[in-house]
Enzyme design. Structure first.
Site, PDB file in Angstrom:
ATOM      1  N   THR A 158     -56.676 106.218 -26.348  1.00 27.86           N
ATOM      2  CA  THR A 158     -56.466 107.594 -25.883  1.00 27.86           C
ATOM      3  C   THR A 158     -57.162 107.868 -24.551  1.00 27.86           C
ATOM      4  O   THR A 158     -58.185 107.239 -24.236  1.00 27.86           O
ATOM      5  CB  THR A 158     -57.013 108.581 -26.948  1.00 27.86           C
ATOM      6  OG1 THR A 158     -57.091 109.893 -26.391  1.00 27.86           O
ATOM      7  CG2 THR A 158     -58.414 108.202 -27.430  1.00 27.86           C
ATOM      8  N   ASP A 159     -56.637 108.830 -23.804  1.00 25.79           N
ATOM      9  CA  ASP A 159     -57.301 109.253 -22.563  1.00 25.79           C
ATOM     10  C   ASP A 159     -58.668 109.884 -22.849  1.00 25.79           C
ATOM     11  O   ASP A 159     -59.519 109.969 -21.953  1.00 25.79           O
ATOM     12  CB  ASP A 159     -56.416 110.230 -21.767  1.00 25.79           C
ATOM     13  CG  ASP A 159     -56.024 111.495 -22.520  1.00 25.79           C
ATOM     14  OD1 ASP A 159     -56.411 111.653 -23.706  1.00 25.79           O
ATOM     15  OD2 ASP A 159     -55.315 112.337 -21.928  1.00 25.79           O
ATOM     16  N   GLU A 160     -58.879 110.307 -24.111  1.00 30.22           N
ATOM     17  CA  GLU A 160     -60.132 110.999 -24.428  1.00 30.22           C
ATOM     18  C   GLU A 160     -61.350 110.094 -24.293  1.00 30.22           C
ATOM     19  O   GLU A 160     -62.478 110.578 -24.200  1.00 30.22           O
ATOM     20  CB  GLU A 160     -60.063 111.612 -25.834  1.00 30.22           C
ATOM     21  CG  GLU A 160     -58.935 112.615 -25.934  1.00 30.22           C
ATOM     22  CD  GLU A 160     -58.979 113.482 -27.181  1.00 30.22           C
ATOM     23  OE1 GLU A 160     -60.085 113.754 -27.678  1.00 30.22           O
ATOM     24  OE2 GLU A 160     -57.899 113.893 -27.637  1.00 30.22           O
ATOM     25  N   TYR A 184     -64.531 111.600 -32.476  1.00 31.39           N
ATOM     26  CA  TYR A 184     -63.211 110.930 -32.436  1.00 31.39           C
ATOM     27  C   TYR A 184     -63.124 110.003 -31.227  1.00 31.39           C
ATOM     28  O   TYR A 184     -62.836 108.808 -31.367  1.00 31.39           O
ATOM     29  CB  TYR A 184     -62.085 111.975 -32.389  1.00 31.39           C
ATOM     30  CG  TYR A 184     -60.759 111.392 -31.924  1.00 31.39           C
ATOM     31  CD1 TYR A 184     -60.091 110.438 -32.690  1.00 31.39           C
ATOM     32  CD2 TYR A 184     -60.175 111.778 -30.711  1.00 31.39           C
ATOM     33  CE1 TYR A 184     -58.880 109.882 -32.262  1.00 31.39           C
ATOM     34  CE2 TYR A 184     -58.975 111.234 -30.275  1.00 31.39           C
ATOM     35  CZ  TYR A 184     -58.331 110.284 -31.059  1.00 31.39           C
ATOM     36  OH  TYR A 184     -57.144 109.734 -30.629  1.00 31.39           O
ATOM     37  N   LYS A 188     -62.871 105.865 -30.882  1.00 29.51           N
ATOM     38  CA  LYS A 188     -61.768 105.163 -30.195  1.00 29.51           C
ATOM     39  C   LYS A 188     -62.344 104.267 -29.088  1.00 29.51           C
ATOM     40  O   LYS A 188     -61.900 103.139 -28.903  1.00 29.51           O
ATOM     41  CB  LYS A 188     -60.760 106.160 -29.607  1.00 29.51           C
ATOM     42  CG  LYS A 188     -59.945 106.929 -30.623  1.00 29.51           C
ATOM     43  CD  LYS A 188     -59.041 106.069 -31.486  1.00 29.51           C
ATOM     44  CE  LYS A 188     -57.865 105.476 -30.752  1.00 29.51           C
ATOM     45  NZ  LYS A 188     -56.921 104.786 -31.684  1.00 29.51           N
TER      46      LYS A 188
HETATM   47  N1  LIG Z   1     -51.313 112.167 -31.068  1.00 26.50           N
HETATM   48  C1  LIG Z   1     -51.785 112.059 -29.844  1.00 26.50           C
HETATM   49  O1  LIG Z   1     -51.601 112.947 -29.024  1.00 26.50           O
HETATM   50  C2  LIG Z   1     -52.554 110.833 -29.421  1.00 26.50           C
HETATM   51  C3  LIG Z   1     -53.000 110.754 -28.104  1.00 26.50           C
HETATM   52  C4  LIG Z   1     -53.690 109.618 -27.700  1.00 26.50           C
HETATM   53  C5  LIG Z   1     -53.886 108.564 -28.576  1.00 26.50           C
HETATM   54  N2  LIG Z   1     -53.456 108.680 -29.865  1.00 26.50           N
HETATM   55  C6  LIG Z   1     -53.688 107.535 -30.763  1.00 26.50           C
HETATM   56  O2  LIG Z   1     -52.434 107.112 -31.254  1.00 26.50           O
HETATM   57  C7  LIG Z   1     -52.561 106.652 -32.585  1.00 26.50           C
HETATM   58  C8  LIG Z   1     -51.584 107.402 -33.482  1.00 26.50           C
HETATM   59  O3  LIG Z   1     -51.863 108.793 -33.402  1.00 26.50           O
HETATM   60  P1  LIG Z   1     -51.072 109.844 -34.297  1.00 26.50           P
HETATM   61  O4  LIG Z   1     -51.152 111.147 -33.629  1.00 26.50           O
HETATM   62  O5  LIG Z   1     -49.755 109.302 -34.672  1.00 26.50           O
HETATM   63  O6  LIG Z   1     -52.015 109.858 -35.589  1.00 26.50           O
HETATM   64  P2  LIG Z   1     -51.727 110.452 -37.030  1.00 26.50           P
HETATM   65  O7  LIG Z   1     -53.016 111.038 -37.477  1.00 26.50           O
HETATM   66  O8  LIG Z   1     -50.498 111.289 -37.013  1.00 26.50           O
HETATM   67  O9  LIG Z   1     -51.389 109.160 -37.904  1.00 26.50           O
HETATM   68  C9  LIG Z   1     -52.339 108.212 -38.258  1.00 26.50           C
HETATM   69  C10 LIG Z   1     -51.733 107.319 -39.327  1.00 26.50           C
HETATM   70  O10 LIG Z   1     -52.683 106.300 -39.655  1.00 26.50           O
HETATM   71  C11 LIG Z   1     -52.716 106.157 -41.061  1.00 26.50           C
HETATM   72  N3  LIG Z   1     -54.040 105.645 -41.436  1.00 26.50           N
HETATM   73  C12 LIG Z   1     -55.227 106.284 -41.339  1.00 26.50           C
HETATM   74  N4  LIG Z   1     -56.206 105.480 -41.795  1.00 26.50           N
HETATM   75  C13 LIG Z   1     -55.628 104.303 -42.147  1.00 26.50           C
HETATM   76  C14 LIG Z   1     -56.132 103.076 -42.665  1.00 26.50           C
HETATM   77  N5  LIG Z   1     -57.420 102.895 -42.921  1.00 26.50           N
HETATM   78  N6  LIG Z   1     -55.252 102.076 -42.910  1.00 26.50           N
HETATM   79  C15 LIG Z   1     -53.919 102.243 -42.664  1.00 26.50           C
HETATM   80  N7  LIG Z   1     -53.400 103.395 -42.193  1.00 26.50           N
HETATM   81  C16 LIG Z   1     -54.247 104.406 -41.936  1.00 26.50           C
HETATM   82  C17 LIG Z   1     -52.436 107.549 -41.597  1.00 26.50           C
HETATM   83  O11 LIG Z   1     -51.993 107.522 -42.951  1.00 26.50           O
HETATM   84  C18 LIG Z   1     -51.380 108.035 -40.624  1.00 26.50           C
HETATM   85  O12 LIG Z   1     -50.085 107.675 -41.058  1.00 26.50           O
HETATM   86  C19 LIG Z   1     -54.023 106.844 -32.982  1.00 26.50           C
HETATM   87  O13 LIG Z   1     -54.681 105.622 -32.831  1.00 26.50           O
HETATM   88  C20 LIG Z   1     -54.536 107.870 -31.979  1.00 26.50           C
HETATM   89  O14 LIG Z   1     -55.911 107.688 -31.727  1.00 26.50           O
HETATM   90  C21 LIG Z   1     -52.798 109.778 -30.311  1.00 26.50           C
END
Ligand SMILES: NC(=O)c1ccc[n+]([C@@H]2O[C@H](COP(=O)([O-])OP(=O)(O)OC[C@H]3O[C@@H](n4cnc5c(N)ncnc54)[C@H](O)[C@@H]3O)[C@@H](O)[C@H]2O)c1
Length: 372
Positions: A158-160, A184, A188
């Site tokens: 993430t950009d964070e 968080y 990451k």
């Molecule tokens: N949503 C955003 O805007 C955003 C931005 C930057 C980076 N990200 C990164 O992208 C990725 C996906 O983000 P998202 O928004 O889809 O997240 P989300 O919270 O919607 O989904 C996370 C998924 O991971 C699963 N999960 C959690 N713990 C687990 C484990 N121990 N084993 C297996 N599965 C597990 C959950 O059941 C869920 O389906 C993350 O790594 C997040 O840090 C997201």
């Protein structure tokens, strides 16, 4: 540009989440020769109802290119079995169990992903995001040593991790130092540096992507855009942190899916790629909320300013020239159009988000789990 890699079976961790479910749908539609194995623990954020159409078209009764395995990325034995082609898929309501084929790429998205939850309870963020990533990397390393076959690891970050910008700072580039401000983003950043260390120390072929705030269909209604849409549709107050002037760089989830595939198939090992919404992607939270209200034809009087989040990053902005120049990827969704189509999606998928609000969606996961 690096030589092209054509994975035939991709392990997506966290595929029942927001980005994962959109990515799996995108990949199976666009790449007819690719099979996907979705490994997901089905935490509160994992929702198999987001993949119902995918399972129908590509699961056991469809063309067979989609497998779901219920499990934890922190379970070394399970992940090892998956890498060795010895794990079984998890089926709802019985049926003939299949063994997923050997995976040759991992897109690691499983995570605890909500900043506010990380402030309420940081420990699970370290367990999932840091220790879980470590376990996946160890399993990957052990499989590479055992089999000597190609296995590429793409870590979605993430950009964070870069911290916060002032209004006049240049956008984050891949060489901006890491300065995470929330539990968080710290977790990451911890996983990012572990991935880097596995490339340098153990020659695990891995690439890191860092994306900005995603939006689009199937996003859990705790994140800004779906939270505001679903509350406005029920005429509930819209809580906006602080003065609402925090700035984010918005990336449509389908643009993100395409970027991930680009990086996986053409990115060079050991590299980091920023992914963001491009020109005009920066917007203040308050302006996003006002635009959503305009699209929904709801009054701005629903806006309610609330006490700011501790450590709330002021501004994120992404310099995406590296992925544009090296891999030729660029986002296709302008923010205004993307917001309008996202509002339409939430209007036409009311059952999907209402079931989340009543927690009924958990019953779908329970169906799968009951079989184990
Ligand atoms: N949503 C955003 O805007 C955003 C931005 C930057 C980076 N990200 C990164 O992208 C990725 C996906 O983000 P998202 O928004 O889809 O997240 P989300 O919270 O919607 O989904 C996370 C998924 O991971 C699963 N999960 C959690 N713990 C687990 C484990 N121990 N084993 C297996 N599965 C597990 C959950 O059941 C869920 O389906 C993350 O790594 C997040 O840090 C997201």
């Amino acid at each position: 540009m690096a030589e092209s890699f054509s994975p035939s079976c991709v392990l997506v961790t966290g595929g029942a989440g927001f980005i994962g479910s959109n990515f799996i749908r995108w990949l199976l539609e666009r790449q007819p020769a690719v099979t996907v194995v979705n490994l997901d623990l089905l935490t509160y954020a994992g929702n198999l109802e987001s993949l119902e159409d995918v399972n129908t078209a590509h699961g056991p009764s469809g063309d067979g290119r989609y497998y779901f395995v219920h499990g934890d990325i922190g379970d070394f034995d399970l992940v090892g079995k998956l890498f060795r082609g010895e794990a079984h898929e998890t089926l709802a309501g019985g049926g003939q169990e299949r063994t997923p084929p050997l995976v040759d790429a991992v897109i690691h998205m499983a995570a605890e992903s909500h900043v506010d939850r990380s402030i309420m309870g940081p420990a699970i963020f370290v367990d999932t995001n840091v220790k879980g990533t470590l376990t996946l990397l160890e399993a990957c390393r052990s499989e590479l040593e055992r089999s000597q076959r190609p296995l590429l690891f793409l870590h979605v970050s993430t950009d964070e991790v870069y911290g916060s910008l002032t209004a006049s700072d240049p956008p984050f580039s891949e060489s901006t130092p890491l300065a995470p401000n929330s539990p968080y983003s710290a977790s990451k950043a911890g996983s990012d540096v572990l991935v880097r260390a596995y490339v340098e120390t153990f020659d695990v072929p891995a690439i890191i992507t860092r994306c900005s705030n995603n939006y689009g269909p199937y996003q859990f209604p705790e994140k800004l855009i779906p939270l505001m849409i679903t509350r406005a549709l029920r005429d509930e107050p819209l809580p906006v942190f602080g003065d609402g002037l925090n700035v984010r760089d918005w990336l449509h989830v389908e643009d993100h899916a395409e970027a991930l595939w680009c990086v996986l198939t053409r990115g060079a090992i050991g590299e980091i790629f920023n992914i963001g919404g491009g020109v005009d992607a920066e917007a203040r939270n308050i302006d996003i909320v006002k635009e959503l209200l305009r699209l929904l034809e709801k009054p701005e009087s629903l806006i309610e300013f609330v006490v700011d989040r501790p450590g709330h990053d002021r501004r994120y902005a992404m310099n995406i020239s590296k992925i544009q120049k090296e891999l030729g990827w660029t986002p296709n969704h302008a923010l205004g159009d993307g917001l309008a189509s996202t509002v339409q999606w939430y209007l036409s998928h009311r059952t999907w988000w209402e079931r989340i609000l009543t927690e009924a969606y958990r019953a779908t996961g329970a169906l799968y789990l009951a079989d184990e």
